[in-house]
Write a protein that holds these residues in place. Structure first.
Motif, PDB file in Angstrom:
ATOM      1  N   LEU A  92     -34.846  10.792 -20.631  1.00 24.03           N
ATOM      2  CA  LEU A  92     -34.729  10.743 -22.212  1.00 24.03           C
ATOM      3  C   LEU A  92     -35.530   9.422 -22.649  1.00 24.03           C
ATOM      4  O   LEU A  92     -35.391   8.293 -22.071  1.00 24.03           O
ATOM      5  CB  LEU A  92     -33.214  10.417 -22.583  1.00 24.03           C
ATOM      6  CG  LEU A  92     -32.418  11.649 -22.275  1.00 24.03           C
ATOM      7  CD1 LEU A  92     -31.188  11.539 -22.884  1.00 24.03           C
ATOM      8  CD2 LEU A  92     -32.973  12.724 -22.680  1.00 24.03           C
ATOM      9  N   THR A 110     -27.395   7.682 -37.815  1.00 31.24           N
ATOM     10  CA  THR A 110     -26.336   7.714 -36.631  1.00 31.24           C
ATOM     11  C   THR A 110     -24.777   7.361 -37.238  1.00 31.24           C
ATOM     12  O   THR A 110     -24.050   7.722 -36.655  1.00 31.24           O
ATOM     13  CB  THR A 110     -26.898   6.415 -35.721  1.00 31.24           C
ATOM     14  OG1 THR A 110     -28.208   6.664 -35.562  1.00 31.24           O
ATOM     15  CG2 THR A 110     -26.128   6.347 -34.445  1.00 31.24           C
ATOM     16  N   LYS A 152     -31.528  17.388 -23.376  1.00 29.27           N
ATOM     17  CA  LYS A 152     -30.761  17.222 -24.724  1.00 29.27           C
ATOM     18  C   LYS A 152     -30.036  18.437 -24.961  1.00 29.27           C
ATOM     19  O   LYS A 152     -28.716  18.214 -25.431  1.00 29.27           O
ATOM     20  CB  LYS A 152     -31.776  16.910 -26.001  1.00 29.27           C
ATOM     21  CG  LYS A 152     -32.391  15.412 -25.926  1.00 29.27           C
ATOM     22  CD  LYS A 152     -32.846  14.960 -27.179  1.00 29.27           C
ATOM     23  CE  LYS A 152     -34.364  15.335 -27.384  1.00 29.27           C
ATOM     24  NZ  LYS A 152     -34.880  14.958 -28.417  1.00 29.27           N
ATOM     25  N   GLN A 160     -36.257  17.523 -23.948  1.00 32.31           N
ATOM     26  CA  GLN A 160     -35.666  18.422 -25.024  1.00 32.31           C
ATOM     27  C   GLN A 160     -34.739  19.432 -24.453  1.00 32.31           C
ATOM     28  O   GLN A 160     -33.570  19.768 -24.811  1.00 32.31           O
ATOM     29  CB  GLN A 160     -36.605  19.527 -25.439  1.00 32.31           C
ATOM     30  CG  GLN A 160     -37.573  18.537 -26.462  1.00 32.31           C
ATOM     31  CD  GLN A 160     -38.825  19.281 -26.875  1.00 32.31           C
ATOM     32  OE1 GLN A 160     -39.371  20.126 -26.191  1.00 32.31           O
ATOM     33  NE2 GLN A 160     -39.684  18.780 -27.982  1.00 32.31           N
ATOM     34  N   ASN A 203     -39.739  12.133 -26.460  1.00 30.56           N
ATOM     35  CA  ASN A 203     -39.585  13.664 -25.678  1.00 30.56           C
ATOM     36  C   ASN A 203     -40.124  14.258 -26.614  1.00 30.56           C
ATOM     37  O   ASN A 203     -40.184  14.275 -27.919  1.00 30.56           O
ATOM     38  CB  ASN A 203     -38.132  13.777 -25.619  1.00 30.56           C
ATOM     39  CG  ASN A 203     -37.163  12.798 -24.616  1.00 30.56           C
ATOM     40  OD1 ASN A 203     -36.270  12.609 -25.060  1.00 30.56           O
ATOM     41  ND2 ASN A 203     -37.655  12.766 -23.403  1.00 30.56           N
ATOM     42  N   LEU A 263     -27.884   8.858 -27.657  1.00 32.66           N
ATOM     43  CA  LEU A 263     -26.944   9.451 -26.793  1.00 32.66           C
ATOM     44  C   LEU A 263     -25.729   8.515 -26.413  1.00 32.66           C
ATOM     45  O   LEU A 263     -24.466   8.566 -26.719  1.00 32.66           O
ATOM     46  CB  LEU A 263     -27.595   9.653 -25.614  1.00 32.66           C
ATOM     47  CG  LEU A 263     -26.542  10.471 -24.635  1.00 32.66           C
ATOM     48  CD1 LEU A 263     -25.913  11.846 -25.253  1.00 32.66           C
ATOM     49  CD2 LEU A 263     -27.276  11.030 -23.083  1.00 32.66           C
ATOM     50  N   LEU A 278     -30.041  14.594 -32.485  1.00 35.37           N
ATOM     51  CA  LEU A 278     -30.973  14.717 -31.431  1.00 35.37           C
ATOM     52  C   LEU A 278     -32.202  15.233 -31.442  1.00 35.37           C
ATOM     53  O   LEU A 278     -32.943  15.822 -30.511  1.00 35.37           O
ATOM     54  CB  LEU A 278     -30.182  15.205 -29.951  1.00 35.37           C
ATOM     55  CG  LEU A 278     -28.946  14.505 -29.699  1.00 35.37           C
ATOM     56  CD1 LEU A 278     -28.074  14.833 -28.336  1.00 35.37           C
ATOM     57  CD2 LEU A 278     -29.394  12.738 -29.221  1.00 35.37           C
ATOM     58  N   SER A 293     -35.328   6.043 -27.839  1.00 34.18           N
ATOM     59  CA  SER A 293     -34.570   5.944 -29.014  1.00 34.18           C
ATOM     60  C   SER A 293     -33.379   7.096 -28.635  1.00 34.18           C
ATOM     61  O   SER A 293     -32.261   7.030 -29.126  1.00 34.18           O
ATOM     62  CB  SER A 293     -35.236   6.198 -30.195  1.00 34.18           C
ATOM     63  OG  SER A 293     -36.036   7.540 -29.994  1.00 34.18           O
ATOM     64  N   THR A 294     -33.754   8.267 -27.826  1.00 34.64           N
ATOM     65  CA  THR A 294     -32.728   8.998 -27.605  1.00 34.64           C
ATOM     66  C   THR A 294     -31.703   8.537 -26.699  1.00 34.64           C
ATOM     67  O   THR A 294     -30.746   8.747 -26.690  1.00 34.64           O
ATOM     68  CB  THR A 294     -33.401  10.507 -26.838  1.00 34.64           C
ATOM     69  OG1 THR A 294     -34.690  10.855 -27.518  1.00 34.64           O
ATOM     70  CG2 THR A 294     -32.385  11.518 -26.951  1.00 34.64           C
ATOM     71  N   ARG A 295     -32.081   7.533 -25.818  1.00 36.86           N
ATOM     72  CA  ARG A 295     -31.095   7.065 -24.895  1.00 36.86           C
ATOM     73  C   ARG A 295     -30.113   6.335 -25.900  1.00 36.86           C
ATOM     74  O   ARG A 295     -28.984   6.268 -25.437  1.00 36.86           O
ATOM     75  CB  ARG A 295     -31.963   6.068 -23.996  1.00 36.86           C
ATOM     76  CG  ARG A 295     -32.609   6.780 -22.918  1.00 36.86           C
ATOM     77  CD  ARG A 295     -32.735   5.812 -21.600  1.00 36.86           C
ATOM     78  NE  ARG A 295     -33.346   4.910 -21.767  1.00 36.86           N
ATOM     79  CZ  ARG A 295     -34.772   4.457 -21.544  1.00 36.86           C
ATOM     80  NH1 ARG A 295     -35.495   5.513 -21.212  1.00 36.86           N
ATOM     81  NH2 ARG A 295     -35.344   3.307 -21.905  1.00 36.86           N
TER      82      ARG A 295
END
Ligand SMILES: Nc1ncnc2c1ncn2[C@@H]1O[C@H](COP(=O)(O)OP(=O)(O)OP(=O)(O)O)[C@@H](O)[C@H]1O
Length: 592
Positions: free
Chosen positions: A238, A5, A215, A212, A366, A246, A195, A241-243
């Motif tokens: 989402l 990241t 994203k 998916q 996701n 993002l 992502l 972890s994707t939240r």
């Protein structure tokens, strides 16, 4: 994850700054001096949606828009910023609504990402969302890359690269804006990796999970490199972890020198990103309160959830942890079930039993396989047949069930169903709920609560009709506006039941579809992202109805899929069980 990241941050900042060094520093991003906001085409006598709006955004601000007591207010306000509503009087020229643009075309400079549901304009027909699981039709073969990023397609053959044929000194058309293209391409590569979408780029769109697809839409918008980026509930659907990825990406954008300005619509129950500086609150009466985050949050303290949920208390001893024996045959029994597409295995040796009265939280990132697993249980997935001997549903192998009979035993809500549900003119809230009794999507019967099993009208005033009408009022009372707004009288409830389904806000449609899932009291209830678009009051009403309001009766089992722990109505204390999928492998989690 953390390291990548950080790496992404530095690169992304680099990619974006190149493009965003316009010389418009100092001009407000947005300026509404004092105007009212109307639907497009509304006459002079029309009541405004928002009255006397005064709102200025300075370049260094980071704004979040919230609604209190209304689910559509925030979305409407964001739509007003993208020209979908009329602002009157309009902000005066020459600066207009977006002074920082200094004459640039808003269409080229402002992007909105919104996951709003299908509108009525999208048509009244039911969309067959199960097509995803069958053989991919010719028209569905279009890939994620074709749809969102066609410019990144690799040439099929090196001779397809024009530079190999062209004169060495010729300037090729694709080189004209190559610096911009290079930075865009670099950004694309970074975002796709960050992502985790690279492996899905060349899959058909129809094969992608909800998260998916979302994203991909966000990446597409970031690649447009807008000067102002408006996101309406970008975290919906989402995983955790994707939240946070993002939000890091957006934070990095916000902090980078030539950044795009960001305005984000969020649900009141969501934690605000720490870099938020200002908040706009849309109230139910059409007034809008704007100001510094600290000042505004104080004024709406009553509406902010206290995070009082028991989800994290770990004191209960679950029956399965003590080895208690479940004697009854489970409603659902999966024994070593697999699903694959060619070489791609998406469910691997799943063993899972759903017993009567049980409450489950199905978790997974996701693309982990949650929707696929539920599609096996509802019999919609064609591989439910190939797994038939290992997939017992309501005490029979799957193949012994005609699919409509299975559906009559399962009440469900899902993003796919929400999206596909018909928005026909004239279809009321009552009709939409009542379609559950026939398991279809067309209201039937004199009272719109379905027909009898042989397809004839129900006996007027008979036992079945009376039971169905009582159930209709039970779900309406438990989940209708009297449960989540200040309106408490029966007349308001009746008026709500007569409203056109298509005219409801996204959150209201979600709660009506939840009523539809519960009204028939099916043995199994599957709630996949059921809270989508609901405000805090609605989520609370739904949780309460499911926990203690008679929403679920003795014997019924319920599976909730949500990426938000606090939306699950039950904690460990209440005996909820957790089944987690990681890359298609499932296991039950126990309190630690
Ligand atoms: N027809 C198909 N061909 C190939 N892969 C597919 C197909 N259908 C689904 N998949 C893949 O199966 C995986 C599981 O998808 P699924 O929709 O079940 O995930 P999910 O856990 O529900 O995700 P989300 O939380 O994003 O909704 C995904 O990686 C998806 O790309």
């Amino acid at each position: 994850m953390f390291l990548s990241t950080l790496k992404w941050h530095s690169n992304a900042t680099f990619s974006f700054t190149k493009r965003f060094l316009g010389n418009t520093a100092g001009y407000p991003v947005l300026h509404i001096p004092r105007s009212s906001i109307y639907p497009l085409g509304a006459g002079k006598a029309a009541k405004p949606l928002f009255q006397d709006v005064t709102w200025t955004i300075s370049p260094e601000d980071a704004w979040v828009v919230l609604s209190v007591g209304t689910t559509s207010g925030k979305t409407n306000l964001l739509q007003a910023l993208t020209g979908h509503l009329r602002i009157s009087p309009p902000p005066p020229p020459p600066d207009g609504l977006f002074p920082f643009l200094q004459g640039r075309d808003p269409h080229d400079s402002i992007a909105l990402v919104s996951f709003a549901h299908r509108s009525r304009a999208a048509g009244g027909a039911f969309v067959d969302f199960t097509a995803r699981y069958g053989a991919v039709r010719e028209e569905d073969k279009v890939t994620l890359r074709d749809t969102f990023f066609p410019e990144t397609a690799k040439p099929l053959h090196e001779l397809a690269i024009p530079s190999l044929h062209a004169h060495p000194n010729a300037i090729l058309p694709h080189e004209v804006d190559s610096a911009k293209e290079t930075s865009r391409r670099q950004l694309f590569e970074e975002l796709v990796d960050t992502l985790a979408l690279r492996q899905f780029l060349d899959l058909p769109m129809i094969a992608l999970s909800n998260g998916q697809t979302r994203k991909a839409r966000i990446i597409k918008t970031l690649l447009e490199q807008p000067d102002l980026l408006i996101l309406d509930e970008p975290l919906t659907g989402l995983d955790v972890s994707t939240r946070s990825l993002l939000l890091s990406i957006l934070s990095s954008l916000h902090k980078s020198p030539g950044r795009p300005h960001i305005i984000m619509g969020m649900r009141i129950q969501d934690p605000l990103p720490d870099w938020t500086t200002h908040v706009a609150i849309v109230h139910k009466d059409g007034t809008i309160q704007t100001g510094k985050k600290e000042d505004i949050l104080k004024t709406i303290a009553d509406h902010i959830p206290s995070h009082h949920f028991e989800g994290k208390l770990i004191t209960a001893t679950h029956p399965s942890a003590t080895g208690a024996v479940q004697e009854q045959e489970p409603l659902v029994d999966l024994d070593d079930v697999n699903v694959s597409y060619g070489d791609r295995k998406v469910l691997k040796n799943i063993n899972w039993k759903i017993e009567k009265n049980s409450r489950w939280h199905l978790l997974g990132a996701n693309g982990a396989g949650k929707t696929t697993l539920l599609a096996l249980i509802t019999g919609e997935h064609p591989q439910s047949y190939t797994n038939s001997s290992k997939l017992r549903l309501f005490s029979r192998p799957r193949a012994k069930w005609p699919t409509p009979h299975l559906h009559a035993r399962i009440g469900r809500v899902s993003p796919e169903l929400h999206n596909a549900f018909p928005r026909r003119k004239g279809l009321t809230v009552w009709d939409a709920i009542g379609t559950a009794f026939d398991g279809g999507f067309v209201p039937r019967g004199r009272k719109r609560v379905g027909l009898s099993e042989d397809g004839t009208e129900l006996e007027e005033g008979g036992e079945i009709e009376t039971w169905r009408l009582n159930r209709m009022w039970h779900v309406l009372e438990g989940l209708g506006p009297t449960a989540w707004s200040r309106v408490k009288d029966r007349e308001a409830l009746e008026a709500f039941s007569k409203r056109p389904f298509a005219d409801l806000s996204h959150g209201e449609q979600s709660i009506v579809l939840l009523m539809r899932a519960l009204v028939t009291q099916p043995p199994l209830v599957l709630l996949d992202e059921a809270w989508s678009g609901m405000d805090e009051e609605m989520v609370e009403a739904a949780r309460k109805y499911l926990r203690e309001g008679g929403g679920l009766q003795d014997g019924q089992a319920c599976v909730v899929i949500s990426h938000w722990e606090e939306e699950v109505p039950w904690g460990w204390n209440d005996g909820v069980r957790r089944f987690q999928l990681i890359d298609g492998v499932g296991k039950e989690l126990f309190p630690q």
